[in-house]
Design an enzyme around this catalytic site. Structure first.
Site, short mmCIF file in Angstrom:
data_model
loop_
_atom_site.label_atom_id
_atom_site.label_comp_id
_atom_site.label_asym_id
_atom_site.label_seq_id
_atom_site.Cartn_x
_atom_site.Cartn_y
_atom_site.Cartn_z
N SER A 125 33.69 45.78 31.63
CA SER A 125 34.73 46.01 32.65
C SER A 125 36.10 45.65 32.08
CB SER A 125 34.41 45.17 33.88
OG SER A 125 35.39 45.33 34.86
N ARG A 165 36.57 50.15 39.83
CA ARG A 165 36.11 51.17 38.89
C ARG A 165 34.75 51.73 39.32
NH1 ARG A 165 32.94 51.56 34.24
NH2 ARG A 165 32.23 49.43 34.63
N HIS A 172 43.15 32.17 37.78
CA HIS A 172 42.21 32.39 36.67
C HIS A 172 42.12 31.13 35.80
CE1 HIS A 172 41.53 36.55 37.47
NE2 HIS A 172 42.66 37.02 37.04
N TYR A 203 28.55 37.45 41.43
CA TYR A 203 28.83 38.84 41.81
C TYR A 203 27.53 39.54 42.19
CZ TYR A 203 30.51 43.68 41.16
OH TYR A 203 30.84 45.01 41.33
N GLY A 245 35.12 40.04 39.75
CA GLY A 245 35.04 40.33 41.18
C GLY A 245 36.16 39.67 41.98
N THR A 246 37.26 39.35 41.31
CA THR A 246 38.41 38.71 41.97
C THR A 246 38.90 39.52 43.17
OG1 THR A 246 39.07 38.17 39.70
CG2 THR A 246 40.66 37.67 41.44
N THR A 247 39.06 40.82 42.96
CA THR A 247 39.61 41.69 43.99
C THR A 247 38.72 41.66 45.23
OG1 THR A 247 40.24 43.11 42.14
CG2 THR A 247 40.45 44.05 44.34
N TRP A 248 37.43 41.72 45.00
CA TRP A 248 36.45 41.73 46.10
C TRP A 248 36.47 40.38 46.83
CZ3 TRP A 248 30.48 42.37 45.05
CH2 TRP A 248 29.84 42.74 46.23
N LYS A 276 37.88 40.18 35.85
CA LYS A 276 36.85 41.23 35.91
C LYS A 276 35.48 40.76 36.43
CE LYS A 276 38.73 44.25 35.46
NZ LYS A 276 39.84 44.58 36.42
P1 A3P Z 1 33.62 47.34 37.16
O1 A3P Z 1 34.69 47.55 36.17
O2 A3P Z 1 32.31 46.93 36.56
O3 A3P Z 1 33.47 48.45 38.12
P2 A3P Z 1 38.39 41.88 39.11
O4 A3P Z 1 38.68 42.10 40.53
O5 A3P Z 1 38.05 40.44 38.79
O6 A3P Z 1 39.41 42.46 38.23
O7 A3P Z 1 37.01 42.62 38.81
C1 A3P Z 1 36.94 44.03 38.83
C2 A3P Z 1 35.50 44.43 38.90
O8 A3P Z 1 35.02 44.20 40.23
C3 A3P Z 1 35.34 45.91 38.63
O9 A3P Z 1 34.05 46.07 38.06
C4 A3P Z 1 35.42 46.48 40.05
O10 A3P Z 1 34.89 47.77 40.19
C5 A3P Z 1 34.62 45.44 40.81
N1 A3P Z 1 34.97 45.44 42.24
C6 A3P Z 1 36.21 45.42 42.78
N2 A3P Z 1 36.13 45.47 44.11
C7 A3P Z 1 34.82 45.51 44.44
C8 A3P Z 1 34.12 45.58 45.67
N3 A3P Z 1 34.73 45.65 46.83
N4 A3P Z 1 32.76 45.61 45.61
C9 A3P Z 1 32.11 45.55 44.42
N5 A3P Z 1 32.72 45.50 43.22
C10 A3P Z 1 34.08 45.48 43.23
#
Ligand code: A3P
Length: 341
Positions: A177, A305, A146, A235, A91-94, A89
């Protein structure tokens, strides 16, 4: 060879560890796992009923623990490997989307880019989740993890020149988150976790891959000691100045942006492609699912989210904010690392 190999879905992952796709090494990991599991300390789980503590870190008792044990015992790193490391949570996905787009920027056009039709988690796999597949991956392998830095085997951190990109985030936003995300994944037969309960567990360090502060500090210290091997990102910095961070990322990975690329706006194209606004509106991220196990299936939209800095504060009481800030100051004291809350 084309390095875009979609990651195995989590069905494959759970089959791997349940022995349906087996190998000698996975079997050995499973045997050792069965031996140690009954004696590990237990804490309350967020998504699963329990977490277990292994070598000081809290893990889900099945896949995460087996995954860590397999990495420590049997993973064969290559000096060209690149690991995207994070606490869940943060910013892994980003980071996955940005790194994938940066490394592959000459291979794919922005109009028909794989990220328009594949979820970021499908573009590169989690190291600890797919032991049987990694040998076949072409170099340089782009993997995510992780696992805390301090628990990684020397073969990854000392003996090889693998590179790590770590992303961290303000703990208040991570906590909230994570709490919202985990409750979506928590099986119906378990009562949801209240924010108060999640807060207490998080502060005590009892959350997946926690304690959070230890996780951050492990990578932070490594980034100070070996900056050529570990790039430490926040992040919040990425949210504030994404183009600056993407340029640093390109340079660190050995793919610096040329002046020509900069003048053509390639950095901005990557930032736009991977932006929250773009990714969260793509059909593939809105409607597909990721199977974490036979029981736990997560909608990919939950990985996107709100994407806001400071959102945690709108859920937490003043008292909670004060306590978490105090813990953070105490834990990070003398490290040189700060979160600007
Ligand atoms: P929130 O729940 O605060 O919105 P992970 O990828 O590590 O699971 O983290 C998820 C968090 O990163 C979530 O935060 C999500 O909305 C945010 N996130 C995912 N993709 C993003 C992007 N492209 N830009 C900014 N925030 C992003």
């Amino acid at each position: 060879m084309d390095s875009f190999l979609p990651s195995p879905d989590c069905d494959t992952i759970s089959k791997t560890y349940n022995g349906q796709i087996d190998s000698h090494l996975v079997q050995k990991t499973n045997e050792r796992y069965r031996e140690i599991l009954p004696n590990l300390p237990r804490g309350k789980g967020w998504m699963t009923e329990h977490l277990v503590q292994y070598q000081g870190v809290w893990l889900t008792p099945n896949a995460a623990l087996k995954g860590l044990m397999w990495v420590q015992g049997h993973f064969k790193p290559r000096s060209t490997d690149i690991f995207l490391a994070s606490f869940p949570k943060t910013g892994t996905t980003w980071l996955k989307a940005l790194t994938f787009a940066t490394i592959n920027r000459t291979r794919y056009g922005f109009a028909d880019h794989p990220l328009l039709t594949t979820v970021p988690h499908g573009c590169l796999p989690f190291l600890e989740a797919c032991p049987n597949d990694l040998d076949g991956f072409p170099s340089p392998r782009l993997l995510s993890t992780h696992i805390p830095y301090t628990l990684l085997p020397n073969s990854m951190t000392v003996n090889q020149s693998c590179r790590f990109v770590y992303i961290c985030r303000d703990p208040k936003d991570v906590l909230v988150s994570k709490w919202l995300f985990m409750n979506k994944l928590r099986p119906k037969e378990l009562a949801p976790i209240s924010l108060e309960e999640a807060f207490e567990l998080f502060c005590q360090g009892i959350s997946h891959y926690g304690p959070y502060w230890d996780h951050v500090l492990g990578y932070w210290k490594a980034s100070l000691e070996t900056p050529e091997q570990v790039l430490f990102l926040k992040y919040e910095e990425l949210r504030g100045e994404p183009s600056v961070v993407v340029k640093r990322l390109g340079e660190f990975l050995g793919h610096p942006f040329s002046l020509e690329e900069e003048s053509k706006g390639v950095v901005e194209e990557i930032v736009k492609l991977c932006s929250f606004e773009n990714l969260s509106n793509l059909g593939v991220n809105k409607s597909s699912v990721l199977k974490l196990s036979t029981q736990i299936i997560v909608d990919n939209r939950h990985f996107l989210r709100k994407g806001k800095v400071g959102d945690g504060k709108s859920y937490l009481t003043d008292e909670m904010i004060k306590r978490i800030n105090e813990i953070t100051s105490e834990k990070l004291l003398g490290s040189g690392l700060v979160f600007d809350s």
